[in-house]
Design a protein around this motif. Sequence first.
Motif, mmCIF file in Angstrom:
data_model
loop_
_atom_site.group_PDB
_atom_site.id
_atom_site.type_symbol
_atom_site.label_atom_id
_atom_site.label_comp_id
_atom_site.label_asym_id
_atom_site.label_seq_id
_atom_site.Cartn_x
_atom_site.Cartn_y
_atom_site.Cartn_z
ATOM 1 N N TYR A 1 0.796 -1.400 -0.078
ATOM 2 C CA TYR A 1 -0.024 0.021 0.080
ATOM 3 C C TYR A 1 0.796 1.344 -0.002
ATOM 4 C CZ TYR A 1 -4.059 -2.962 1.246
ATOM 5 O OH TYR A 1 -4.796 -3.930 1.000
ATOM 6 N N LEU A 2 0.343 2.123 -0.781
ATOM 7 C CA LEU A 2 1.066 3.532 -0.945
ATOM 8 C C LEU A 2 0.476 4.592 -0.021
ATOM 9 C CD1 LEU A 2 1.798 3.725 -4.563
ATOM 10 C CD2 LEU A 2 3.463 2.887 -2.913
ATOM 11 N N SER A 3 -0.724 4.181 0.482
ATOM 12 C CA SER A 3 -1.541 5.184 1.552
ATOM 13 C C SER A 3 -1.520 4.140 2.847
ATOM 14 C CB SER A 3 -2.839 5.412 0.898
ATOM 15 O OG SER A 3 -3.512 4.113 0.529
ATOM 16 N N ASP A 4 -2.433 4.681 3.835
ATOM 17 C CA ASP A 4 -2.820 4.044 5.059
ATOM 18 C C ASP A 4 -3.548 2.673 4.586
ATOM 19 O OD1 ASP A 4 -3.892 3.358 7.278
ATOM 20 O OD2 ASP A 4 -5.032 4.933 7.829
ATOM 21 N N ASP A 5 -3.140 1.594 5.407
ATOM 22 C CA ASP A 5 -3.478 0.146 4.820
ATOM 23 C C ASP A 5 -4.783 0.096 5.678
ATOM 24 O OD1 ASP A 5 -3.024 -0.613 7.636
ATOM 25 O OD2 ASP A 5 -0.972 -1.019 6.790
ATOM 26 N N LYS A 6 -5.605 0.892 6.473
ATOM 27 C CA LYS A 6 -6.552 0.654 7.101
ATOM 28 C C LYS A 6 -6.629 -0.675 8.002
ATOM 29 C CE LYS A 6 -8.408 4.524 5.209
ATOM 30 N NZ LYS A 6 -7.528 4.899 4.117
ATOM 31 N N GLY A 7 -5.597 -0.859 8.469
ATOM 32 C CA GLY A 7 -5.498 -2.225 9.435
ATOM 33 C C GLY A 7 -5.253 -3.343 8.585
ATOM 34 N N LYS A 8 -5.038 -3.397 7.266
ATOM 35 C CA LYS A 8 -4.855 -4.666 6.712
ATOM 36 C C LYS A 8 -3.518 -5.158 6.591
ATOM 37 C CE LYS A 8 -8.529 -3.272 3.315
ATOM 38 N NZ LYS A 8 -9.508 -4.350 3.258
ATOM 39 N N THR A 9 -2.600 -4.454 7.226
ATOM 40 C CA THR A 9 -1.060 -4.683 7.079
ATOM 41 C C THR A 9 -0.551 -4.181 5.662
ATOM 42 O OG1 THR A 9 -0.998 -6.929 5.955
ATOM 43 C CG2 THR A 9 -1.123 -6.815 8.385
ATOM 44 N N PRO A 10 0.702 -3.846 5.589
ATOM 45 C CA PRO A 10 1.387 -2.953 4.779
ATOM 46 C C PRO A 10 1.173 -3.661 3.283
ATOM 47 C CG PRO A 10 2.678 -2.696 6.454
ATOM 48 C CD PRO A 10 1.676 -3.958 6.730
ATOM 49 N N SER A 11 1.454 -5.061 3.040
ATOM 50 C CA SER A 11 1.504 -5.760 1.867
ATOM 51 C C SER A 11 0.337 -6.746 1.678
ATOM 52 C CB SER A 11 2.762 -6.497 2.002
ATOM 53 O OG SER A 11 2.548 -7.688 2.891
ATOM 54 N N TYR A 12 0.007 -7.001 0.421
ATOM 55 C CA TYR A 12 -0.885 -7.840 -0.064
ATOM 56 C C TYR A 12 -0.468 -8.843 -1.237
ATOM 57 C CZ TYR A 12 -1.443 -4.031 -3.291
ATOM 58 O OH TYR A 12 -1.240 -3.155 -4.518
ATOM 59 N N LEU A 13 -1.414 -9.859 -1.612
ATOM 60 C CA LEU A 13 -1.103 -10.722 -2.662
ATOM 61 C C LEU A 13 -2.288 -10.753 -3.581
ATOM 62 C CD1 LEU A 13 0.697 -13.762 -1.025
ATOM 63 C CD2 LEU A 13 1.796 -11.761 -2.476
ATOM 64 N N ARG A 14 -2.380 -10.910 -4.801
ATOM 65 C CA ARG A 14 -3.169 -11.236 -5.615
ATOM 66 C C ARG A 14 -2.884 -12.339 -6.543
ATOM 67 N NH1 ARG A 14 -3.499 -6.715 -8.550
ATOM 68 N NH2 ARG A 14 -5.541 -5.821 -7.595
ATOM 69 N N ALA A 15 -3.691 -13.487 -6.417
ATOM 70 C CA ALA A 15 -3.524 -14.579 -7.385
ATOM 71 C C ALA A 15 -4.769 -14.678 -8.169
ATOM 72 C CB ALA A 15 -3.463 -15.946 -6.463
#
Length: 402
Positions: free
Chosen positions: A350-364
């Motif tokens: 995330y380049l913005s506030d992650d709103k509590g999701k944690t800074p990284s994510y995956l997309r499969a």
Amino acid sequence: MTSRLLKLHPPTFSTIALFLFLLSGFFIDVYAQSDTINFEDVKDVKNFGRFRYIEVKGHTGYHLYAGELLNESVNQGYGAIEVRYGWQNTNPDHWTSRYGHATYGIGYYSGFVGNPSVLGKPNAVFGFVNFPLSYPGKKNELEIGLGLGLTYNLEPYDPVSNPENDAIGSPFAVYFNLYFGGAYKMTREVDLLYGIDFTHFSNGRMTTPNYGFNMYGINLGLRYYYNVDQRKLNNDVYTKEILQARFERPESSEPKKLRESSVEMVLAAGTVQNEEDKGTSKRYGIFSGVLDYRYKFNSMHAITAGFDFFYDGSLEPEYPEPSDQWLYGAHIGYDFMFGRFAARLQAGAYLSDDKGKTPSYLRAAFRYDINKWLFTQLAIKTKNTSRADWVEFGIGFTPFKW
């Protein structure tokens, strides 16, 4: 394995209907055409005919369970029976020739995953593709396979009648299977199959709860090969005029070199449910806008890099202002392409506030190219690294390519 497989439920009407659907391809292939073949004309022609196979496998193993309430229901593991009907394309210009002459087809799954009154009696129908890993001509060939489809007949969470089920909130879920194993040639027509696999059922937070089912184990089965055109040649059960039963694989052709760049846009949407709303009909809309640069090395491998624009309506309880429900990110990724399909994995931050999701994510994602500039995509995005954030259904465009 036997004790678990004996717990499989009797076939329902829908189970029988789906099983007959799988077998319909066999009967269509065998009986659709009535023209005949002269054996003398084709007996020395290598790989003449149309090659198919039917396989049956038993599965057994254990759960990777992350919840708290189902330990007694899943601690005995799982068992399953699976039937597959596969095609072998013989055209040297077909996409399968660049992947070890891969096979593909449709399958049906019926399993016991735990206490049926809590978890249900899951069945699944799916498509699959198998990629050989060994050189042609081996007595024992290694292979890796991927299956994707729809699981049904699950028993979902209900606050009154089924409060223990914290794994799944819907009677339907995505079916995913990853398989690695071998095929040992026992006879002219029959292979002994063995391997390990991972099976996953999930609805991607379209409903909650959604720990999902994650199962790992072993499988054992048989695969029967036949040549569809044998019936055109001779119907006598004692005939000595026999065509090849199985395709004899030549060396794979090299992936087609492309060195192609493109700019792509994807618009995707879906719905999700928060944990506190489980058992209700309350849902929230989600949206993803993706701007990607894609570089194809060849017809098999590509890399991507781009930006994500997310809208997550399920943030409303904590962020009531719509402007606070937008998130922005950047990602890099890899595409494995086969035919019109591509299996895609992207890792982002995330380049913005992650709103509590944690800074990284995956997309499969699983992508299908409709034509040269239009494609569809089914994807799952994660939060907390491995937990599903949402499932999105999207359509993509390729406005620039060079």
